[in-house]
Design an enzyme around this catalytic site. Structure first.
Site, PDB file in Angstrom:
ATOM      1  N   GLU A 132      53.152  73.446  74.627  1.00 16.60           N
ATOM      2  CA  GLU A 132      53.211  72.026  73.285  1.00 16.60           C
ATOM      3  C   GLU A 132      55.153  71.602  74.305  1.00 16.60           C
ATOM      4  O   GLU A 132      55.927  72.853  74.511  1.00 16.60           O
ATOM      5  CB  GLU A 132      53.479  72.366  71.675  1.00 16.60           C
ATOM      6  CG  GLU A 132      52.352  72.659  71.573  1.00 16.60           C
ATOM      7  CD  GLU A 132      51.810  71.872  71.444  1.00 16.60           C
ATOM      8  OE1 GLU A 132      51.346  70.889  72.010  1.00 16.60           O
ATOM      9  OE2 GLU A 132      50.907  71.750  69.875  1.00 16.60           O
ATOM     10  N   ASN A 155      49.760  64.710  74.774  1.00 16.16           N
ATOM     11  CA  ASN A 155      50.869  65.013  74.293  1.00 16.16           C
ATOM     12  C   ASN A 155      51.822  65.852  75.515  1.00 16.16           C
ATOM     13  O   ASN A 155      52.905  66.450  75.961  1.00 16.16           O
ATOM     14  CB  ASN A 155      52.310  66.127  73.234  1.00 16.16           C
ATOM     15  CG  ASN A 155      50.792  67.137  73.239  1.00 16.16           C
ATOM     16  OD1 ASN A 155      50.354  67.455  73.828  1.00 16.16           O
ATOM     17  ND2 ASN A 155      51.202  67.750  71.617  1.00 16.16           N
ATOM     18  N   HIS A 162      50.338  68.885  76.977  1.00 13.08           N
ATOM     19  CA  HIS A 162      50.542  70.648  76.753  1.00 13.08           C
ATOM     20  C   HIS A 162      49.251  70.737  77.625  1.00 13.08           C
ATOM     21  O   HIS A 162      48.478  70.093  78.020  1.00 13.08           O
ATOM     22  CB  HIS A 162      50.231  70.879  75.354  1.00 13.08           C
ATOM     23  CG  HIS A 162      48.981  70.763  74.670  1.00 13.08           C
ATOM     24  ND1 HIS A 162      48.237  70.352  73.502  1.00 13.08           N
ATOM     25  CD2 HIS A 162      47.511  71.041  75.527  1.00 13.08           C
ATOM     26  CE1 HIS A 162      47.539  70.043  73.458  1.00 13.08           C
ATOM     27  NE2 HIS A 162      46.617  70.278  74.044  1.00 13.08           N
ATOM     28  N   ASP A 172      43.297  80.553  75.543  1.00  7.23           N
ATOM     29  CA  ASP A 172      44.058  80.547  74.587  1.00  7.23           C
ATOM     30  C   ASP A 172      43.226  80.368  73.303  1.00  7.23           C
ATOM     31  O   ASP A 172      41.900  80.460  73.327  1.00  7.23           O
ATOM     32  CB  ASP A 172      44.920  79.090  73.998  1.00  7.23           C
ATOM     33  CG  ASP A 172      44.142  77.642  74.464  1.00  7.23           C
ATOM     34  OD1 ASP A 172      42.904  77.620  74.721  1.00  7.23           O
ATOM     35  OD2 ASP A 172      44.972  76.925  74.643  1.00  7.23           O
TER      36      ASP A 172
HETATM   37  C1  F6R Z   1      42.476  74.190  75.663  1.00  8.44           C
HETATM   38  C2  F6R Z   1      43.257  73.404  75.764  1.00  8.44           C
HETATM   39  C3  F6R Z   1      44.550  72.633  75.609  1.00  8.44           C
HETATM   40  C4  F6R Z   1      43.127  71.542  75.819  1.00  8.44           C
HETATM   41  C5  F6R Z   1      43.610  69.918  75.508  1.00  8.44           C
HETATM   42  C6  F6R Z   1      42.281  69.336  75.959  1.00  8.44           C
HETATM   43  O1  F6R Z   1      42.139  75.143  75.855  1.00  8.44           O
HETATM   44  O2  F6R Z   1      44.046  74.754  76.158  1.00  8.44           O
HETATM   45  O3  F6R Z   1      45.321  72.069  76.401  1.00  8.44           O
HETATM   46  O4  F6R Z   1      42.391  71.473  77.130  1.00  8.44           O
HETATM   47  O5  F6R Z   1      43.497  69.739  74.229  1.00  8.44           O
HETATM   48  O6  F6R Z   1      41.581  69.304  75.034  1.00  8.44           O
HETATM   49  P1  F6R Z   1      40.457  68.249  74.963  1.00  8.44           P
HETATM   50  O7  F6R Z   1      39.102  68.796  76.410  1.00  8.44           O
HETATM   51  O8  F6R Z   1      39.313  68.394  73.586  1.00  8.44           O
HETATM   52  O9  F6R Z   1      40.384  66.461  75.501  1.00  8.44           O
END
Ligand code: F6R
Length: 243
Positions: free
Chosen positions: A143, A136, A138, A67
Site C-alpha cells: 500500500e 491507490n 498498490h 498475496d
Molecule cells: C491481487 C493483488 C492486487 C490487485 C489489485 C487490483 O493479488 O495483488 O494488487 O492486483 O488490487 O485488483 P483488481 O484486479 O480487482 O482491480
C-alpha cells in the site's frame, strides 16, 4: 517499459495469456508470479483454453502468488487460494504442490513470511510476474506509504483497498483487515513483469504510476525502475497514453 493499448478487454486477455503460453512453450519449468483480483481472470481463462486445446502443458510450471488475506481459511470462498483454484489451477494440469500462496492462517505470520521468501529463493527467480494495480497505486498489497518493505510481510489493508475488494464479500465488514504480501523487492526481482489494467477507473493512477515521479506513495511507480515491464491496457485504462 513497453506500453500497449488494445481496442478492447478481450484483446488484452488474449495478448497477456500469450506471453505466459509462449514462455511456458519455451521453458516448461517456468516460474510464474500470479495475482488475484478481477484483472487476471480473463488472462487465466485464455491460459486454460490454450491447455484445453493442447497448446501448452503446465505440468512442470511452478507458481508463487503475490498475496493472501490474513485470518480466512484457505478453503473459504474469498481466500486467494480458492480464487486460484477456481480461476486457474483446477482447470489445468499443474500439480498442486507446485503452486504456492502465502498462508494467512498461520499463528506465526512472521515465520510464514520468512518461509515464503525462502521458498521463492530456493525455487529461483520468477520468470514472469503478472500484476494488477490498485486504484491507490498498490501492487500486491504493498500500500502507499513513506517506506516500502522489500520482502514478504504482513500489511494492514487501507480503507480504500478494503472498499475496492468489498464486492467479493457478502458484507463490507467481512473484508479482512490484514494480508500477507510479497514485498516490492521480490516483485521487482522477476525477470519480466506484465502489468494489466482495464477500465477508466484505473486511468489516472496508471498515468501517475508510469509517467509520474518514482515515489513510494504510488508503489506501482517503482515499476519504472525495472528493465522489462510490459503494460497491457484496454482503451479506457490507457486513454491518457499518447505512444
Ligand atoms: C491481487 C493483488 C492486487 C490487485 C489489485 C487490483 O493479488 O495483488 O494488487 O492486483 O488490487 O485488483 P483488481 O484486479 O480487482 O482491480
Amino acid at each position: 517499459m513497453r506500453i500497449k493499448v488494445f481496442e478492447n478487454k478481450h484483446q488484452v486477455e488474449i495478448a497477456s495469456a500469450s506471453i505466459f503460453i509462449e514462455l511456458i512453450q519455451q521453458k516448461p519449468s517456468a516460474v510464474l508470479g500470479l495475482a488475484t483480483g478481477d484483472t487476471p481472470i480473463g488472462t487465466y481463462r485464455e491460459m486454460i483454453a490454450a491447455y484445453q486445446q493442447g497448446k501448452v502443458s503446465y505440468r512442470y510450471v511452478r507458481t508463487f502468488n503475490l498475496d493472501e488475506y490474513v485470518g480466512i481459511a484457505s478453503d473459504h470462498p474469498n481466500s486467494y487460494a480458492s480464487f486460484m483454484k477456481n480461476h486457474l489451477f483446477e482447470s489445468i494440469d499443474i500439480p498442486s504442490e507446485q503452486t504456492h500462496i502465502p498462508d494467512g492462517q498461520q499463528q506465526d505470520l512472521e515465520a510464514e513470511c520468512i518461509r515464503y521468501d525462502e521458498l521463492m529463493k530456493a525455487v529461483g527467480q520468477i520468470d514472469l510476474q503478472i500484476l494488477g494495480i490498485g486504484r491507490n497505486g498498490h501492487i500486491g498489497f504493498n500500500e502507499p506509504s513513506r517506506t516500502l518493505s522489500s520482502k514478504t510481510h504482513v500489511v494492514a489493508l487501507s480503507a480504500e483497498t478494503r472498499k475496492q475488494n468489498a464486492h467479493h464479500f457478502s458484507h463490507p465488514e467481512q473484508v479482512p483487515t490484514q494480508a500477507i504480501t510479497m514485498g516490492v523487492g521480490s516483485i521487482l526481482q522477476a525477470k519480466t513483469i506484465l502489468l494489466v489494467a482495464y477500465g477508466a477507473g484505473k486511468a489516472d493512477i496508471l498515468k501517475e504510476a508510469l509517467q509520474g515521479p518514482v515515489n513510494t506513495e504510488v508503489p506501482a511507480s517503482l515499476l519504472q525502475l525495472h528493465p522489462r515491464v510490459i503494460v497491457m491496457m484496454d482503451q479506457e485504462a490507457g486513454s491518457w497514453y499518447r505512444g
